[in-house]
Design a protein around this motif. Sequence first.
Motif, PDB file in Angstrom:
ATOM      1  N   UNK A   1      -8.389  -0.728 -10.841  1.00  0.00           N
ATOM      2  CA  UNK A   1      -7.802  -0.387 -12.144  1.00  0.00           C
ATOM      3  C   UNK A   1      -6.311  -0.139 -12.001  1.00  0.00           C
ATOM      4  N   UNK A   2      -5.609  -0.418 -13.094  1.00  0.00           N
ATOM      5  CA  UNK A   2      -4.186  -0.169 -13.124  1.00  0.00           C
ATOM      6  C   UNK A   2      -3.939   1.289 -13.454  1.00  0.00           C
ATOM      7  N   UNK A   3      -3.046   1.924 -12.695  1.00  0.00           N
ATOM      8  CA  UNK A   3      -2.645   3.303 -12.995  1.00  0.00           C
ATOM      9  C   UNK A   3      -1.690   3.271 -14.159  1.00  0.00           C
ATOM     10  N   UNK A   4      -1.838   4.238 -15.036  1.00  0.00           N
ATOM     11  CA  UNK A   4      -0.942   4.301 -16.200  1.00  0.00           C
ATOM     12  C   UNK A   4      -0.003   5.464 -16.085  1.00  0.00           C
TER      13      UNK A   4
ATOM     14  N   UNK B   1       0.856  -1.190   0.000  1.00  0.00           N
ATOM     15  CA  UNK B   1       0.000   0.000   0.000  1.00  0.00           C
ATOM     16  C   UNK B   1       0.888   1.235   0.000  1.00  0.00           C
ATOM     17  N   UNK B   2       0.626   2.141  -0.935  1.00  0.00           N
ATOM     18  CA  UNK B   2       1.412   3.376  -1.015  1.00  0.00           C
ATOM     19  C   UNK B   2       0.635   4.591  -0.543  1.00  0.00           C
ATOM     20  N   UNK B   3      -0.704   4.504  -0.564  1.00  0.00           N
ATOM     21  CA  UNK B   3      -1.515   5.640  -0.121  1.00  0.00           C
ATOM     22  C   UNK B   3      -2.943   5.158   0.106  1.00  0.00           C
TER      23      UNK B   3
ATOM     24  N   UNK C   1       2.332  -3.509  -6.983  1.00  0.00           N
ATOM     25  CA  UNK C   1       2.495  -4.959  -6.883  1.00  0.00           C
ATOM     26  C   UNK C   1       3.968  -5.339  -6.941  1.00  0.00           C
ATOM     27  N   UNK C   2       4.235  -6.626  -6.885  1.00  0.00           N
ATOM     28  CA  UNK C   2       5.610  -7.116  -6.805  1.00  0.00           C
ATOM     29  C   UNK C   2       6.414  -6.877  -8.079  1.00  0.00           C
ATOM     30  N   UNK C   3       5.721  -6.566  -9.190  1.00  0.00           N
ATOM     31  CA  UNK C   3       6.428  -6.267 -10.446  1.00  0.00           C
ATOM     32  C   UNK C   3       6.576  -4.768 -10.677  1.00  0.00           C
ATOM     33  N   UNK C   4       6.074  -3.955  -9.731  1.00  0.00           N
ATOM     34  CA  UNK C   4       6.182  -2.497  -9.856  1.00  0.00           C
ATOM     35  C   UNK C   4       4.974  -1.830 -10.488  1.00  0.00           C
ATOM     36  N   UNK C   5       3.972  -2.622 -10.875  1.00  0.00           N
ATOM     37  CA  UNK C   5       2.759  -2.022 -11.448  1.00  0.00           C
ATOM     38  C   UNK C   5       1.946  -1.376 -10.334  1.00  0.00           C
ATOM     39  N   UNK C   6       1.345  -0.231 -10.666  1.00  0.00           N
ATOM     40  CA  UNK C   6       0.541   0.508  -9.684  1.00  0.00           C
ATOM     41  C   UNK C   6      -0.943   0.336  -9.991  1.00  0.00           C
ATOM     42  N   UNK C   7      -1.718   0.191  -8.918  1.00  0.00           N
ATOM     43  CA  UNK C   7      -3.155   0.006  -9.034  1.00  0.00           C
ATOM     44  C   UNK C   7      -3.880   0.932  -8.067  1.00  0.00           C
TER      45      UNK C   7
END
Length: 104
Positions: free
Chosen positions: A101-104, A57-59, A80-86
């Motif tokens: 949703x995935x953040x882009x 969790x980042x925020x 996530x563990x691969x660096x993708x942000x959601x």
Amino acid sequence: MKTLTALFAATALTLTAGLAQADVRPDHIEGLVKSGAVMPFDKLNAAAVATHPGASITDTELDTKHGVANQYVYEVDLTDTTGKRFEVKLDAKTGAVLENKQDT
């Protein structure tokens, strides 16, 4: 040109003010949890992480549900563990996932 710039500035201020009003004040959160209007945050955090096992969790943010009085949305930003942000949005009372949703 000055009129157009002023119009954009006024629009930006209005949108920012509307977003700020959506946030629940920190001093109200304890009462919302005690009343049952909002689940304890550790349970909401666990529900969010369950959507992306192993994520961090980042925020987090508690907002009122737009257009609905006394209903709250808990927003969690995850990496996530691969660096993708959601971004995961949960019904703050039930913990049900409203959006994932995935953040882009």
